[in-house]
Design a protein around this motif. Sequence first.
Motif, PDB file in Angstrom:
ATOM      1  N   SER A   1      33.374  32.988 -35.557  1.00  0.00           N
ATOM      2  CA  SER A   1      32.543  33.170 -36.754  1.00  0.00           C
ATOM      3  C   SER A   1      31.456  32.100 -36.833  1.00  0.00           C
ATOM      4  CB  SER A   1      33.425  33.134 -38.003  1.00  0.00           C
ATOM      5  OG  SER A   1      34.123  31.904 -38.084  1.00  0.00           O
ATOM      6  N   GLN A   2      31.823  30.847 -36.510  1.00  0.00           N
ATOM      7  CA  GLN A   2      30.816  29.778 -36.514  1.00  0.00           C
ATOM      8  C   GLN A   2      29.783  30.000 -35.405  1.00  0.00           C
ATOM      9  OE1 GLN A   2      32.289  25.759 -36.678  1.00  0.00           O
ATOM     10  NE2 GLN A   2      33.962  26.306 -38.076  1.00  0.00           N
ATOM     11  N   ARG A   3      30.240  30.503 -34.262  1.00  0.00           N
ATOM     12  CA  ARG A   3      29.311  30.820 -33.179  1.00  0.00           C
ATOM     13  C   ARG A   3      28.280  31.842 -33.628  1.00  0.00           C
ATOM     14  NH1 ARG A   3      32.238  34.432 -29.390  1.00  0.00           N
ATOM     15  NH2 ARG A   3      31.610  35.908 -31.014  1.00  0.00           N
ATOM     16  N   ASP A   4      28.746  32.921 -34.238  1.00  0.00           N
ATOM     17  CA  ASP A   4      27.828  33.974 -34.682  1.00  0.00           C
ATOM     18  C   ASP A   4      26.893  33.460 -35.761  1.00  0.00           C
ATOM     19  OD1 ASP A   4      29.106  35.603 -32.893  1.00  0.00           O
ATOM     20  OD2 ASP A   4      30.380  36.582 -34.398  1.00  0.00           O
ATOM     21  N   LEU A   5      27.402  32.599 -36.657  1.00  0.00           N
ATOM     22  CA  LEU A   5      26.550  32.018 -37.694  1.00  0.00           C
ATOM     23  C   LEU A   5      25.443  31.174 -37.063  1.00  0.00           C
ATOM     24  CD1 LEU A   5      26.021  31.560 -40.717  1.00  0.00           C
ATOM     25  CD2 LEU A   5      27.592  29.594 -40.589  1.00  0.00           C
ATOM     26  N   GLY A   6      25.801  30.390 -36.063  1.00  0.00           N
ATOM     27  CA  GLY A   6      24.796  29.565 -35.383  1.00  0.00           C
ATOM     28  C   GLY A   6      23.752  30.415 -34.671  1.00  0.00           C
ATOM     29  N   LEU A   7      24.185  31.521 -34.071  1.00  0.00           N
ATOM     30  CA  LEU A   7      23.238  32.398 -33.370  1.00  0.00           C
ATOM     31  C   LEU A   7      22.275  33.063 -34.346  1.00  0.00           C
ATOM     32  CD1 LEU A   7      25.695  34.025 -30.803  1.00  0.00           C
ATOM     33  CD2 LEU A   7      23.884  32.376 -30.299  1.00  0.00           C
ATOM     34  N   VAL A   8      22.794  33.486 -35.492  1.00  0.00           N
ATOM     35  CA  VAL A   8      21.923  34.092 -36.499  1.00  0.00           C
ATOM     36  C   VAL A   8      20.940  33.060 -37.034  1.00  0.00           C
ATOM     37  CG1 VAL A   8      21.854  35.157 -38.778  1.00  0.00           C
ATOM     38  CG2 VAL A   8      23.571  35.884 -37.112  1.00  0.00           C
ATOM     39  N   ALA A   9      21.423  31.835 -37.247  1.00  0.00           N
ATOM     40  CA  ALA A   9      20.526  30.766 -37.709  1.00  0.00           C
ATOM     41  C   ALA A   9      19.434  30.492 -36.675  1.00  0.00           C
ATOM     42  CB  ALA A   9      21.328  29.497 -37.982  1.00  0.00           C
ATOM     43  N   ALA A  10      19.787  30.525 -35.398  1.00  0.00           N
ATOM     44  CA  ALA A  10      18.785  30.322 -34.347  1.00  0.00           C
ATOM     45  C   ALA A  10      17.754  31.440 -34.365  1.00  0.00           C
ATOM     46  CB  ALA A  10      19.471  30.244 -32.984  1.00  0.00           C
ATOM     47  N   ALA A  11      18.212  32.681 -34.608  1.00  0.00           N
ATOM     48  CA  ALA A  11      17.282  33.811 -34.672  1.00  0.00           C
ATOM     49  C   ALA A  11      16.336  33.664 -35.856  1.00  0.00           C
ATOM     50  CB  ALA A  11      18.065  35.118 -34.761  1.00  0.00           C
ATOM     51  N   ILE A  12      16.874  33.258 -37.017  1.00  0.00           N
ATOM     52  CA  ILE A  12      16.027  33.107 -38.214  1.00  0.00           C
ATOM     53  C   ILE A  12      15.008  31.991 -38.004  1.00  0.00           C
ATOM     54  CG2 ILE A  12      16.044  32.450 -40.645  1.00  0.00           C
ATOM     55  CD1 ILE A  12      18.792  33.842 -40.857  1.00  0.00           C
ATOM     56  N   ALA A  13      15.455  30.874 -37.448  1.00  0.00           N
ATOM     57  CA  ALA A  13      14.532  29.756 -37.202  1.00  0.00           C
ATOM     58  C   ALA A  13      13.438  30.152 -36.216  1.00  0.00           C
ATOM     59  CB  ALA A  13      15.316  28.550 -36.678  1.00  0.00           C
TER      60      ALA A  13
ATOM     61  N   ALA B   1      18.521  35.611 -29.371  1.00  0.00           N
ATOM     62  CA  ALA B   1      19.608  35.123 -30.234  1.00  0.00           C
ATOM     63  C   ALA B   1      20.328  36.278 -30.915  1.00  0.00           C
ATOM     64  CB  ALA B   1      19.043  34.149 -31.263  1.00  0.00           C
ATOM     65  N   LEU B   2      19.573  37.258 -31.426  1.00  0.00           N
ATOM     66  CA  LEU B   2      20.205  38.424 -32.042  1.00  0.00           C
ATOM     67  C   LEU B   2      20.999  39.213 -31.010  1.00  0.00           C
ATOM     68  CD1 LEU B   2      17.328  39.672 -34.379  1.00  0.00           C
ATOM     69  CD2 LEU B   2      19.461  38.533 -35.056  1.00  0.00           C
ATOM     70  N   HIS B   3      20.451  39.322 -29.808  1.00  0.00           N
ATOM     71  CA  HIS B   3      21.155  40.048 -28.747  1.00  0.00           C
ATOM     72  C   HIS B   3      22.494  39.381 -28.422  1.00  0.00           C
ATOM     73  CE1 HIS B   3      21.653  42.306 -24.982  1.00  0.00           C
ATOM     74  NE2 HIS B   3      21.949  41.156 -24.419  1.00  0.00           N
ATOM     75  N   VAL B   4      22.498  38.061 -28.271  1.00  0.00           N
ATOM     76  CA  VAL B   4      23.737  37.350 -27.944  1.00  0.00           C
ATOM     77  C   VAL B   4      24.719  37.440 -29.108  1.00  0.00           C
ATOM     78  CG1 VAL B   4      24.743  35.110 -27.329  1.00  0.00           C
ATOM     79  CG2 VAL B   4      22.568  35.816 -26.315  1.00  0.00           C
ATOM     80  N   ALA B   5      24.211  37.385 -30.337  1.00  0.00           N
ATOM     81  CA  ALA B   5      25.100  37.520 -31.497  1.00  0.00           C
ATOM     82  C   ALA B   5      25.785  38.884 -31.500  1.00  0.00           C
ATOM     83  CB  ALA B   5      24.305  37.315 -32.783  1.00  0.00           C
ATOM     84  N   LEU B   6      25.020  39.936 -31.226  1.00  0.00           N
ATOM     85  CA  LEU B   6      25.611  41.280 -31.159  1.00  0.00           C
ATOM     86  C   LEU B   6      26.587  41.382 -29.994  1.00  0.00           C
ATOM     87  CD1 LEU B   6      22.454  43.468 -31.942  1.00  0.00           C
ATOM     88  CD2 LEU B   6      24.438  43.076 -33.431  1.00  0.00           C
ATOM     89  N   ARG B   7      26.255  40.756 -28.888  1.00  0.00           N
ATOM     90  CA  ARG B   7      27.175  40.760 -27.749  1.00  0.00           C
ATOM     91  C   ARG B   7      28.476  40.044 -28.106  1.00  0.00           C
ATOM     92  NH1 ARG B   7      26.566  43.245 -22.769  1.00  0.00           N
ATOM     93  NH2 ARG B   7      26.962  41.322 -21.603  1.00  0.00           N
ATOM     94  N   GLY B   8      28.356  38.962 -28.850  1.00  0.00           N
ATOM     95  CA  GLY B   8      29.561  38.259 -29.277  1.00  0.00           C
ATOM     96  C   GLY B   8      30.428  39.117 -30.187  1.00  0.00           C
ATOM     97  N   ARG B   9      29.803  39.812 -31.102  1.00  0.00           N
ATOM     98  CA  ARG B   9      30.547  40.689 -32.003  1.00  0.00           C
ATOM     99  C   ARG B   9      31.203  41.833 -31.243  1.00  0.00           C
ATOM    100  NH1 ARG B   9      32.034  39.142 -36.803  1.00  0.00           N
ATOM    101  NH2 ARG B   9      31.855  41.277 -37.615  1.00  0.00           N
ATOM    102  N   ALA B  10      30.570  42.263 -30.118  1.00  0.00           N
ATOM    103  CA  ALA B  10      31.119  43.372 -29.332  1.00  0.00           C
ATOM    104  C   ALA B  10      32.182  42.904 -28.343  1.00  0.00           C
ATOM    105  CB  ALA B  10      29.994  44.073 -28.585  1.00  0.00           C
TER     106      ALA B  10
END
Length: 833
Positions: A727-739, A784-793
């Motif tokens: 969960s923290q990993r995905d949060l960090g990836l989303v934050a990287a995408a937003i930044a 970053a969004l791609h890796v976040a989705l990959r993590g969720r999958a």
Amino acid sequence: MTQEISAVARHHALDADWGTPPGWRSLSAVNHTTVGRRFIVAALFFFLVGGVLAMLIRAQIATSGNAFLDSNAYNQVFTMHGTVMMFLFAIPMLEGFSFYLLPKMLGARDMAYPRLGAYAWWCYLFGGLILMGGMAWGVAPDSGWFMYTPLSSATYQPGINSDIWLIGITFAEISAVCAAIELITTILKFRAPGMSLTRMPIFAWYMLITAGMILVGFPPLILGSILLELERAFGMPFFEVANGGDPLLWQHLFWIFGHPEVYIIFLPAAGMVSTMIPTFAQRPLEGYVWVVVAVVAMGFLSFGLWVHHMFAVGIPQMAVGFFSAASMLVAIPTAVQFFAWLGTLWSGNVRFGLPMLYLGGFLVIFVIGGLTGVMLALVPFNWQAHDTHFVVAHLHYVLIGGMIFPVLAATCYWMPHFTGRLSSQRAGTCAFWLIFLGFNLTFLPMHLTGLLGMPRRVYAYPADAGWDTLNLVSSMGSFIQAIGFAVFLLDMLLHVRLGRPAARNPWQAGTMEWAMPTPPTNYNFATIPEVQGRYPLWDDAQLGVDAASGKHWLAAPAPGHRQTLSVDVITGSPQSVVELPGPTWLPLYAGLATGLFFICLLFKAYGIAMVGAALALLLFLRWAWQGGLRDDPAPVHAGPGVWLPVHLAASGAPGWWGMCCALVGNAALYGSLLFGALFLQTMAPNWPPATWLDLPAWLGILVLAAPVFAVAAAHWACRANQRGLASQRDLGLVAAAIASAIGVVAFGCVLAALPPASRHAYAAVTTVLACYAALHCGVGCVMALHVALRGRAGFVSVARRLEPDVLRLWLAYTALVAITAAATLYAMPRIMP
């Protein structure tokens, strides 16, 4: 388990996994043997086109006052001759040989990125077809293969001719950069166990340095082509003196590429020579370590020579002296290789086969070209001979002597490997003497016409100039040479059906490509051999038999998987088992989408071009999504008592190395852009501009903070992933995408604050700089969004950490770009008045 599988059963099992689809479906093949052959065949076609254009040139200037071609047609012909030979024949032909040979020499089953290699092939083909289409429609480039500004600008070339060159060459050069990334990673990571760097075949060393040179040398020309196309399409005055530009910037960007390219062409051919001479001398190459050091030295020195093409344009004397000395210094590593070849022949028991004829021709012709090169490195002589036929003669002696003759030798040498048959000794000898004598009749007199003052690129000359006899001899020689090439090609075509069957290793070579059956299997090696020296077949004559019988690594077939080994870069110790993709249509579709983008740019259909770019992006995302595993893979039984992890669960995976290579090439392009900005500010006329950009402090902080925060968030996500905190990993990836998205907006604000890009070169350069940084922030957001989705999958875990690590690399580079871009934007108005 491995003892229960017969050699025949192993072959059938591997062939089922590694085979190429039949018929038209073979277009989806990604196997390195197939892709290498495609490069070679296409390059041969372009060579024939370039040869016909050369004949037209020689027919036109055979005599004075000739009206065979008018000036417009002649300009198109000589421009396309140089373009085809330099960009569409020489480098792709050598890449084709490298794709075909290197995995076989290294003991691997395929290249590091099979789909990337296939995509490179399609980009090369489509880029070449754009140029061929322009020639067929009568709108071929006509400003010279060097496209000097301002003659190639819209003011003097308002038609589409120059755009065809700029867009077609840029498209084709994507192929070269992709091939360089693939070659570097393959050489460093895909080797047989035990093949340390000091045991690599010498050809691999040559190609490693060449690929590094392509990665650094091609981006300056890609940047120059982009800038010139922006000037032609949108009036951005990078090379227009009246608005702060400078045509010398084009020359610098072109020759920063152009002179290393001479060695990019020479070094692979020299690597072939260094491979073949030990075979015919039946002894190892003399001074292997010294040759490697010489090749590395040539790779570095080649980037310090480009200004010797510009001695006549008014370069400061200090720079002229430096580049003149560097131009002579490069003769030293060249001589080291030359004496290593002579020493190997002298100390060996030389057997004279057909390839040795061409190698002998190479040694003679290249020495002559090298001597005239030293002459041209001397500034007073260069001033006298600049832009005369003396330079044309030198160029052809170096490139044909340094590339064509070794390639002809290599074709005779490796043709039995391609087809399992030997070419005709009689026809081959006849072709050699026609080519050798015709070549010297063509280009030796050009030294004299050059010394007599005949300029390059003229389509007619006066009868009283005294050049008729020499030009007629040159033209006769060119047609003799063409007949020789025709005989050679006919022999190659006929021998496929009529040639004598060749033994597995007809030359008694020591390199590992001859350990496999010929023609080769799709998987190269049934089991991957272990290497004990630089010439494995001379160390163990039974190596091929043992590999087929299952006595080495990866002896157990894995149905449905294409497996090969990844090793430690330095020692060659096995590190992981790499699972490679099979046939796919994605490279073709991505090539077509990229082609749509470039063709729409050519015809100024920018809206549709953006559609092509979006399609290409979606296809690349689909490409990336197909890889990976949803569960942590079990270790693979790789050898006797040895279990290795799958590459996705190992450190230093090929994907990480590929991103490092891509960023090196990217940094070369960015460095060229910064060089251009500094050059224009310090050297170009009409500076400073009427209006400088005055950015508010808050915007400067934002363009710096957003990318830096993005990389920090990505680093936090990687650390969380290592601790198993999804969960923290995905949060960090989303934050990287937003930044990263905020970074895009911030640089968009910079663009909005800039004066119109057509007003002054300063506005044009800063616009490109801000667009470059915004593009990288945008790519970082998508990744970053791609890796976040990959993590969720389920594709990312503690063990499978490659994708977050690659993202962190990209965002770190993007942050560095943002910092330097912001520093440049703020510093330029303050450094100079």
